[in-house]
Motif scaffolding. Structure first.
Motif, mmCIF file in Angstrom:
data_model
loop_
_atom_site.group_PDB
_atom_site.id
_atom_site.type_symbol
_atom_site.label_atom_id
_atom_site.label_comp_id
_atom_site.label_asym_id
_atom_site.label_seq_id
_atom_site.Cartn_x
_atom_site.Cartn_y
_atom_site.Cartn_z
ATOM 1 N N ASP A 144 0.884 -1.318 0.245
ATOM 2 C CA ASP A 144 0.186 -0.116 -0.016
ATOM 3 C C ASP A 144 0.665 0.831 -0.715
ATOM 4 O O ASP A 144 1.598 1.360 1.104
ATOM 5 C CB ASP A 144 -0.620 0.308 1.377
ATOM 6 C CG ASP A 144 -1.898 0.778 1.259
ATOM 7 O OD1 ASP A 144 -1.670 2.033 0.693
ATOM 8 O OD2 ASP A 144 -2.435 1.069 1.983
ATOM 9 N N ASP A 175 -5.225 -1.575 3.960
ATOM 10 C CA ASP A 175 -6.255 -1.549 5.274
ATOM 11 C C ASP A 175 -7.504 -0.695 4.723
ATOM 12 O O ASP A 175 -8.446 -0.659 4.840
ATOM 13 C CB ASP A 175 -5.477 0.225 6.145
ATOM 14 C CG ASP A 175 -5.613 1.370 4.821
ATOM 15 O OD1 ASP A 175 -5.371 1.133 4.164
ATOM 16 O OD2 ASP A 175 -4.596 2.029 5.671
ATOM 17 N N GLY A 176 -7.449 -1.018 3.799
ATOM 18 C CA GLY A 176 -9.020 -0.467 2.401
ATOM 19 C C GLY A 176 -9.524 -1.264 2.573
ATOM 20 O O GLY A 176 -11.103 -1.067 2.584
ATOM 21 N N ASP A 232 -10.642 4.501 0.362
ATOM 22 C CA ASP A 232 -9.355 3.960 0.534
ATOM 23 C C ASP A 232 -9.089 3.114 -0.932
ATOM 24 O O ASP A 232 -10.002 2.393 -0.960
ATOM 25 C CB ASP A 232 -8.701 3.835 1.100
ATOM 26 C CG ASP A 232 -6.581 3.687 1.318
ATOM 27 O OD1 ASP A 232 -6.347 4.439 0.082
ATOM 28 O OD2 ASP A 232 -6.121 3.113 2.036
#
Ligand code: MN
Length: 266
Positions: free
Chosen positions: A36, A192-193, A231
């Protein structure tokens, strides 16, 4: 070559808010990883691309050793720092990098889970989901120190601040866990999206329900978009089964002529 039967599915999506997808991932026979990226002027996607490129090359080693993973993470870190030196406009770029690989350790195939940053690896064994990686984030440090509660963590302003990454913090210290394969298990590698939009209980339900790893990955990304998609979202689902257990079942099959517990009178 490997006694593990592995099936994998992967999906990535820009989400519903961002203009660029700065996540990258790599799926190989024996290695699965998500990066990421972060940093302005599209530099985040440069950093995450460098990371998956270099870590993905580890599969050229046969077998893969745990140290190969550590060395690749160091190389990726140095390469990203070097890229900033060559392109000053990329200053501040970095990336998380987490994943799982089949490595040779203690004389047999083991799983190695590696992590830098706050992307995650989860593992499902016997229907139970748990997070293998520990986030390198300010919020996790506060949680680990007992200074805040889980509830406070969810609304804490520092929840997006990561404390380790490739290209940014120095020195770069990856976490690495090596453990034996289970008879059957599922790994989820994600940015983390996903975890900021979909609860762990919903993730567990989807992983349990979908027999096909690609269908599971697609559905998790879909749920993250429904949850807000604030995100980039990247998901890899890996289903693994150990063939050694098939042999064992074979060996313990009842022998012809042996008396069964129910007798022969039918
Ligand atoms: Mn992210």
């Amino acid at each position: 070559m490997t006694p593990l039967v592995i099936r994998a599915g992967a999906q990535t999506d820009v989400g519903r808010v961002r203009e660029h997808n700065e996540d990258n991932f790599v799926v190989e026979d024996r290695l699965f990883a998500v990066a990421d990226g972060m940093g302005g002027h599209a530099a985040g996607e440069v950093a995450s691309a460098i990371a998956v490129d270099i870590v993905g090359d580890v599969v050229e080693n046969d077998p893969i050793r745990p140290d190969d993973l550590k060395n690749a993470l160091s190389d990726a870190h140095e390469r990203i720092l070097g890229s900033v030196d060559d392109h000053p406009e990329r200053r501040g770029m970095g990336t998380t990098m987490t994943g799982v690989a089949v490595v040779s350790a203690f004389g047999s195939d083991h799983w190695a889970v590696f992590n830098v940053g706050d992307s995650r690896v989860y593992r499902v064994v016997d229907g139970r989901l748990h997070q293998v990686t520990v986030d390198h984030s300010e919020i996790q440090e506060l949680l680990s120190a007992g200074l805040i509660t889980e509830a406070e963590a969810r609304v804490h302003p520092g929840r997006n601040v990561i404390t380790r990454s490739l290209g940014m913090s120095y020195p770069m210290e990856p976490d690495l866990w090596v453990f034996p394969p289970a008879e059957e298990e599922i790994f989820l590698i994600c940015s983390d999206g996903l975890t900021n939009e979909v609860s762990e209980s919903d993730i567990a339900v989807i992983l349990e329900a979908e027999d096909d790893p690609q269908a599971a990955a697609d559905r998790l990304v879909h749920e993250a978009r429904l949850g807000g998609g604030r995100d980039n979202i990247t998901v890899i689902v890996v289903h693994s089964r150990s063939d050694a257990d098939d042999d064992e079942r074979h060996d313990t099959a009842p022998r012809l002529g042996a008396a069964g517990p129910e007798g022969e009178d039918r």
